[in-house]
Design a protein around this motif. Structure first.
Motif, PDB file in Angstrom:
ATOM      1  N   LEU A 122      40.763  -4.752 -37.119  1.00 41.13           N
ATOM      2  CA  LEU A 122      40.662  -6.142 -37.585  1.00 41.13           C
ATOM      3  C   LEU A 122      41.369  -7.093 -36.630  1.00 41.13           C
ATOM      4  CD1 LEU A 122      39.725  -7.938 -40.017  1.00 41.13           C
ATOM      5  CD2 LEU A 122      42.041  -7.645 -40.914  1.00 41.13           C
ATOM      6  N   LEU A 123      42.609  -6.740 -36.242  1.00 40.46           N
ATOM      7  CA  LEU A 123      43.398  -7.626 -35.382  1.00 40.46           C
ATOM      8  C   LEU A 123      42.836  -7.695 -33.967  1.00 40.46           C
ATOM      9  CD1 LEU A 123      46.989  -6.651 -36.573  1.00 40.46           C
ATOM     10  CD2 LEU A 123      45.733  -8.734 -37.106  1.00 40.46           C
ATOM     11  N   ASN A 124      42.134  -6.660 -33.543  1.00 43.21           N
ATOM     12  CA  ASN A 124      41.543  -6.635 -32.200  1.00 43.21           C
ATOM     13  C   ASN A 124      40.095  -7.126 -32.189  1.00 43.21           C
ATOM     14  OD1 ASN A 124      43.835  -5.579 -30.768  1.00 43.21           O
ATOM     15  ND2 ASN A 124      43.408  -3.575 -31.678  1.00 43.21           N
ATOM     16  N   HIS A 125      39.668  -7.758 -33.288  1.00 42.06           N
ATOM     17  CA  HIS A 125      38.354  -8.411 -33.384  1.00 42.06           C
ATOM     18  C   HIS A 125      37.192  -7.428 -33.279  1.00 42.06           C
ATOM     19  CE1 HIS A 125      39.759 -12.693 -33.082  1.00 42.06           C
ATOM     20  NE2 HIS A 125      40.836 -12.026 -32.669  1.00 42.06           N
ATOM     21  N   ASP A 128      35.620  -8.021 -38.878  1.00 44.96           N
ATOM     22  CA  ASP A 128      36.090  -9.286 -39.442  1.00 44.96           C
ATOM     23  C   ASP A 128      36.718  -9.124 -40.812  1.00 44.96           C
ATOM     24  OD1 ASP A 128      33.250 -10.439 -37.909  1.00 44.96           O
ATOM     25  OD2 ASP A 128      35.223 -11.245 -37.403  1.00 44.96           O
ATOM     26  N   THR A 141      52.731  -7.841 -39.951  1.00 42.35           N
ATOM     27  CA  THR A 141      52.059  -8.871 -39.150  1.00 42.35           C
ATOM     28  C   THR A 141      51.712 -10.056 -40.041  1.00 42.35           C
ATOM     29  OG1 THR A 141      50.124  -9.392 -37.780  1.00 42.35           O
ATOM     30  CG2 THR A 141      49.820  -7.766 -39.536  1.00 42.35           C
ATOM     31  N   ASP A 143      49.267 -12.065 -38.980  1.00 40.52           N
ATOM     32  CA  ASP A 143      47.946 -12.431 -38.470  1.00 40.52           C
ATOM     33  C   ASP A 143      46.807 -12.004 -39.394  1.00 40.52           C
ATOM     34  OD1 ASP A 143      49.082 -13.548 -36.206  1.00 40.52           O
ATOM     35  OD2 ASP A 143      49.065 -11.633 -35.117  1.00 40.52           O
ATOM     36  N   ILE A 144      47.135 -11.540 -40.586  1.00 38.43           N
ATOM     37  CA  ILE A 144      46.099 -11.205 -41.561  1.00 38.43           C
ATOM     38  C   ILE A 144      46.354 -11.977 -42.842  1.00 38.43           C
ATOM     39  CG2 ILE A 144      45.744  -8.863 -40.645  1.00 38.43           C
ATOM     40  CD1 ILE A 144      47.360  -7.823 -43.072  1.00 38.43           C
ATOM     41  N   ARG A 380      41.335 -11.579 -40.870  1.00 36.17           N
ATOM     42  CA  ARG A 380      42.270 -12.234 -39.961  1.00 36.17           C
ATOM     43  C   ARG A 380      42.628 -13.621 -40.503  1.00 36.17           C
ATOM     44  NH1 ARG A 380      38.587 -10.076 -36.723  1.00 36.17           N
ATOM     45  NH2 ARG A 380      37.504 -12.073 -36.458  1.00 36.17           N
ATOM     46  N   SER A 381      43.819 -14.030 -40.214  1.00 37.66           N
ATOM     47  CA  SER A 381      44.274 -15.349 -40.678  1.00 37.66           C
ATOM     48  C   SER A 381      43.357 -16.433 -40.142  1.00 37.66           C
ATOM     49  CB  SER A 381      45.704 -15.607 -40.208  1.00 37.66           C
ATOM     50  OG  SER A 381      46.593 -14.712 -40.827  1.00 37.66           O
ATOM     51  N   TRP A 383      40.252 -16.985 -41.030  1.00 32.90           N
ATOM     52  CA  TRP A 383      38.835 -16.625 -40.946  1.00 32.90           C
ATOM     53  C   TRP A 383      38.011 -17.677 -41.690  1.00 32.90           C
ATOM     54  CZ3 TRP A 383      35.411 -13.285 -44.300  1.00 32.90           C
ATOM     55  CH2 TRP A 383      34.280 -12.853 -43.595  1.00 32.90           C
TER      56      TRP A 383
END
Length: 465
Positions: A122-125, A128, A141, A143-144, A380-381, A383
């Protein structure tokens, strides 16, 4: 599952990861509803949460709504799969699935600050949305973010099921030790009370009559045995002739109706049914058992909290270990460890995978659970399609569909497993005749009594004069 990408004639849209272990889903727009949507979520199988269609009974797979949702979710079933398929229809996108890149299920952060598993995808794209529900908590993290929570659940401990009590021992354990002590105490106290009343009556008698009646000088030990016989429903040879003693005996005869009936009924149950030692039902009992607690998920290492202060939780935390094998399988078959499971899943797990041929479970759920979480999917944050997904998820939850899907799947799997067990291992008849094996304890007691009696007789024969 094979990796695949969803495309439309105009747009290349996001991916959703879903796994039978863990998978990523990619979603792309079919028409114009969510055009340009990025890769969607990942999911991890949690029994009825994410399943493949072949894991379900044929009769359940043939249902129209199941076929439609499986087709829309690109071949995934279970609660997460049905939710994804229904959302794909409602929001008009196509979902494609792929396994998590490194097969590390939910994933976690490494010491070098990189992330693995579905979290890393998810974090590495690479995806989604992680479309397997996970606990709503901090995953090292910021970032989610979480979508709308689907439901709340408790994290509980699965311990090995207690062992069967041997038939010869069942008669002694069918009553609490306090009950045995009370029964013996009542016999002693009642016998001595009978003796006291008799002696008090004799004092009054001697005032106008010197000659004693038969039984007036019976010792208290004999009266105690007589009272035990009355309590067990046997006849007594020392019947009282005075009113005050008769009143005492009437009270014990009334008590005999309850005590004797309960005693005999409980013994019959102990002879005719299988009984087990007491299961572990509290965290304190779990700590006293000395069993370690195993899990394959690093994200569950905080089940007993991160804040010190509770000696019980600190002790349990020291027994928590990461395993590379199934902790619940080891708990069921090797009986030397406990595992961690969600309460909503434990009954399905036990009923479908850990039942003995006689229908008895191999695992037990500790009633006191240390943690409760809400469960949701992650993205991801920031989105852009999170609000749209949240709105759709809210509608499915409020309509009761998520609850219905979960119950339907659990009932289908449990019923199918029970039918298989019945065919492969027919259950014993509900009613059966008592055999000598059921009565073995009685014969052991008789043999012990005879041996002790002969021993006492021999001692008296050679030493007594």
């Amino acid at each position: 599952m094979a990796n695949s990408t969803i495309q439309s004639d105009r747009f290349k849209l996001p991916t959703v990861t879903f796994t039978h272990d863990i998978a990523d889903y990619r979603t792309l727009d079919n028409d114009t509803s969510i055009t340009g949507m990025p890769k969607p979520p990942e999911a991890y199988e949690q029994k009825d949460s994410t399943l493949m269609p072949l894991d379900l009974p044929q009769s359940f797979r043939n249902l129209r709504y199941v076929q439609d949702t499986v087709r829309a979710s690109n071949g995934s079933c279970g609660l997460d799969g049905m939710l994804l398929g229904s959302m794909a229809v409602a929001l008009n996108f196509t979902a494609e699935t792929m396994d998590a890149t490194d097969r590390l299920e939910y994933g976690y952060r490494l010491a070098n600050d990189t992330f693995v598993g579905s979290l890393g995808d998810l974090l590495n794209h690479r995806t989604d949305v992680s479309f397997n529900v996970r606990f709503l908590k901090y995953y090292d993290t910021h970032d989610i973010e979480f979508l709308k929570p689907i439901y709340s659940d408790q994290l509980c401990i699965l311990s090995p099921k207690s062992l069967e009590i041997p038939e010869w021992l069942a008669i002694f354990l069918c009553f609490h030790p306090f009950v045995w002590a009370s029964f013996v105490t009542i016999g002693f106290v009642g016998g001595y009370l009978w003796c006291v009343l008799r002696r008090w009556a004799l004092r009054k008698v001697r005032l106008y009559r010197i000659r004693l009646q038969k039984g007036d000088m019976v010792p208290s030990s004999t009266l105690t045995i007589e009272l035990w016989l009355v309590l067990l429903g046997a006849s007594s040879i020392h019947l009282p002739v005075r009113g005050i003693e008769r009143l005492l005996l009437i009270a014990f005869l009334v008590a005999n109706v309850i005590i004797s009936g309960t005693f005999q009924g409980t013994l019959t149950t102990a002879f005719s049914t299988v009984t087990y030692y007491e299961d572990i039902n509290t965290l304190a009992a779990l700590d006293r058992s000395g069993l370690s607690i195993g899990t394959s998920s690093r994200s569950l290492l905080d089940i007993f909290g991160n804040v010190t202060g509770s000696p019980l939780y600190e002790s349990l935390k020291s027994k928590l270990h990461i395993l590379n094998v199934s902790a619940r399988h080891r708990a069921a078959f090797e009986r030397d460890i406990c595992s961690i499971e969600r309460r909503s899943d434990v009954h399905l797990i036990i009923n479908t995978a850990y039942m003995r041929p006689n229908g008895q479970p191999m695992l037990h759920v500790v009633k006191e659970c240390p943690r409760m979480y809400s469960l949701a999917h992650i993205v991801r944050s920031g989105w852009s399609f999170a609000p749209m997904f949240n709105d759709a998820i809210s509608r499915f939850i409020e309509s009761g569909l998520t609850r219905k899907w979960s119950l339907d799947i659990e009932n289908a799997l449990t019923t199918h497993k029970r039918i298989q067990q019945t065919i492969e291992n027919p259950e014993e008849e509900t009613l059966r005749k008592l055999t000598l094996m059921d009565m073995q304890t009685s014969f052991y007691i008789v043999v012990i009594g005879v041996v002790v009696g002969f021993a006492v007789f021999a001692i008296e024969l050679f030493t007594g004069k």
